[in-house]
Each structure stands twice: as C-alpha cells, then as structure tokens.
Scaffold this motif. Structure first.
Motif, mmCIF file in Angstrom:
data_model
loop_
_atom_site.group_PDB
_atom_site.id
_atom_site.type_symbol
_atom_site.label_atom_id
_atom_site.label_comp_id
_atom_site.label_asym_id
_atom_site.label_seq_id
_atom_site.Cartn_x
_atom_site.Cartn_y
_atom_site.Cartn_z
ATOM 1 N N VAL A 2 39.424 50.551 41.756
ATOM 2 C CA VAL A 2 40.370 49.459 41.928
ATOM 3 C C VAL A 2 41.002 49.144 40.578
ATOM 4 N N ASP A 19 44.244 44.029 39.900
ATOM 5 C CA ASP A 19 43.953 43.585 41.261
ATOM 6 C C ASP A 19 42.689 42.722 41.295
ATOM 7 N N ALA A 55 43.445 39.278 39.633
ATOM 8 C CA ALA A 55 44.258 38.417 40.500
ATOM 9 C C ALA A 55 43.392 37.761 41.569
ATOM 10 N N GLN A 56 42.500 38.537 42.170
ATOM 11 C CA GLN A 56 41.608 37.980 43.186
ATOM 12 C C GLN A 56 40.694 36.911 42.598
ATOM 13 N N ALA A 114 35.566 42.152 45.679
ATOM 14 C CA ALA A 114 36.907 42.550 45.260
ATOM 15 C C ALA A 114 37.408 43.864 45.827
ATOM 16 N N ASP A 115 36.562 44.585 46.575
ATOM 17 C CA ASP A 115 37.022 45.849 47.140
ATOM 18 C C ASP A 115 36.188 46.225 48.353
#
Length: 232
Positions: A187, A191, A194-195, A209-210
């Motif tokens: 990832v 990204d 931001a999360q 997160a993924d």
C-alpha cells in the motif's frame, strides 16, 4: 481532534511513512510539525522543526519532550525490522523490542502530561498486521508489534480520563524501504497516512489500512491452521 491548526510530532520522520506523515500534516494545515529522527540532519524540509530523537534512549526522549511542550498530536512511527527468527539469538530481538515496543511506550509516557496540558489531543501508534501473525523471518518484529498492540490497548484506557485519543494502525506491507525486499502487494504511504489522519479527526480508535490487515484480524477467531497452513 482537528488536524488543521494542530501541533504534531512524528517519530522516524526522515523517510518513508514518517516523511509522508509530515507532508500530509502540513498539507492539512497543521500549525507546526516536529519531525524527529536519530539523525536530525537527515530531515531537510524547511517547513518542519527537525529534532534529534532516539526512541531507545530515555534521555533523548526526555530532551525532546522538553523542547516540544506544545504538542497535541503524537505519531509513534519509528520502527525497525531485522528479519530475525525466534531461534537466531537475542541481539536482534532486543533491538526490535527496544525500538518497536519500549520506544513508543517511552515516548507516549513522556508526552502524556503534555497532551493533557494541551487539551488531550491524540496518540497514533503504527502497528502492523504482523501484530497478529508471525512469519519465519518476522518473529522478532511480530513479537515487538504484538507487545506494542497490547501496550496501545492499555494506553488507550490509561489516557481516557485526560481526553487523549489513542489510535492503533494495522497494515500489511507499505511501499517503503523497509519492505523493498518484498515481492507482493504493498500500500502507498500516502494512502495509509490519509486513512490515519481521517480516523484521528473522526475520533476512531483503530485503523485497518489494507485488505491484509482486515483479513488477518478476521482470522484471529478461526482455526489456527487457517492462519498457519503449515500446521495442517
């Protein structure tokens, strides 16, 4: 908490995910960002306040806490991965535990009263999907992240009364130097960041997160052989 106008401190901020955090915080309007690393000279962004911090050294942690008494958001990002297995001896295992477990605990302890004095704020602890899963070459890393997960849960309760949000971040491989050797899905650092910042702004306690972190966590309640097919 509100990111815009806040004062944040990021550990391990000279590259990879830590650098992505500093850039995103500035982009979202943070009033000040302390960017820390063992070598402060490796932080070259003129928009941040660069500080030397070795999370394994109590004196270094105390010194930074004295210099950054206006912090409202603490991001415990610094970490190492040695690739040590559980039978490989103590040195690498101790290094990972010192950095990945004692480090964030030590930094959080130093900044807890500062966060309280500044209205509560938030602590973000970067953990891993490997908090819940161990691989042959991640035994030390997984153990340190599992310990950090337990500490994060305890910290969340300990700081609740002073109004400090504690957010745990679990993620698989991130496209940084630490995972450069991995041939598999990764990832993007931006990204993840931001999360995490969205979650802090929304008052959330956990970020998966993924897909990897979501899949591993969901597997914890199942048969152990599903997590470790070699046991079948």
């Amino acid at each position: 908490m509100k990111i815009e106008g806040s004062v944040a401190l990021v550990t391990g901020a000279n590259r990879g995910l830590g650098k992505a955090y500093t850039e995103a915080l500035l982009a979202r309007g943070a009033a000040k960002v302390y960017a820390t690393a063992r070598d402060a000279a490796s932080i070259t962004d003129p928009r941040v306040v660069a500080l030397r911090l070795d999370v394994t050294d109590p004196a270094s942690v105390a010194e930074v806490a004295e210099q950054a008494k206006d912090v409202q958001l603490l991001i415990n990002n610094a970490g190492i991965a040695t690739g040590a297995g559980v039978l490989d001896g103590d040195e690498a295992l101790r290094r990972e535990m010192e950095t990945n477990y004692y480090g964030p605990v030590r930094v959080a302890r130093a900044f807890a009263p500062i966060l309280a004095a500044n209205g509560g704020g938030a602590v973000v602890n970067m953990l891993s999907a490997l908090s819940w899963l161990s691989l042959p070459n991640t035994a030390g890393y997984s153990a340190s992240k599992a310990a950090a997960w337990a500490a994060t849960n305890a910290l969340r309760l300990a700081l609740r009364e002073q109004g400090t949000l504690v957010t745990a971040v679990h993620v698989g491989y991130i496209d940084t130097d630490m995972a450069a050797h991995v041939d598999g899905p990764k990832v993007a650092p931006g990204d993840v960041v931001a999360q995490v910042l969205d979650a802090v702004a929304a008052g959330q306690h956990e970020v998966l997160a993924d897909d990897t972190s979501r899949r591993v966590k969901s597997g914890l309640s199942g048969d152990l052989r599903n997590m470790y097919p070699a046991l079948t």
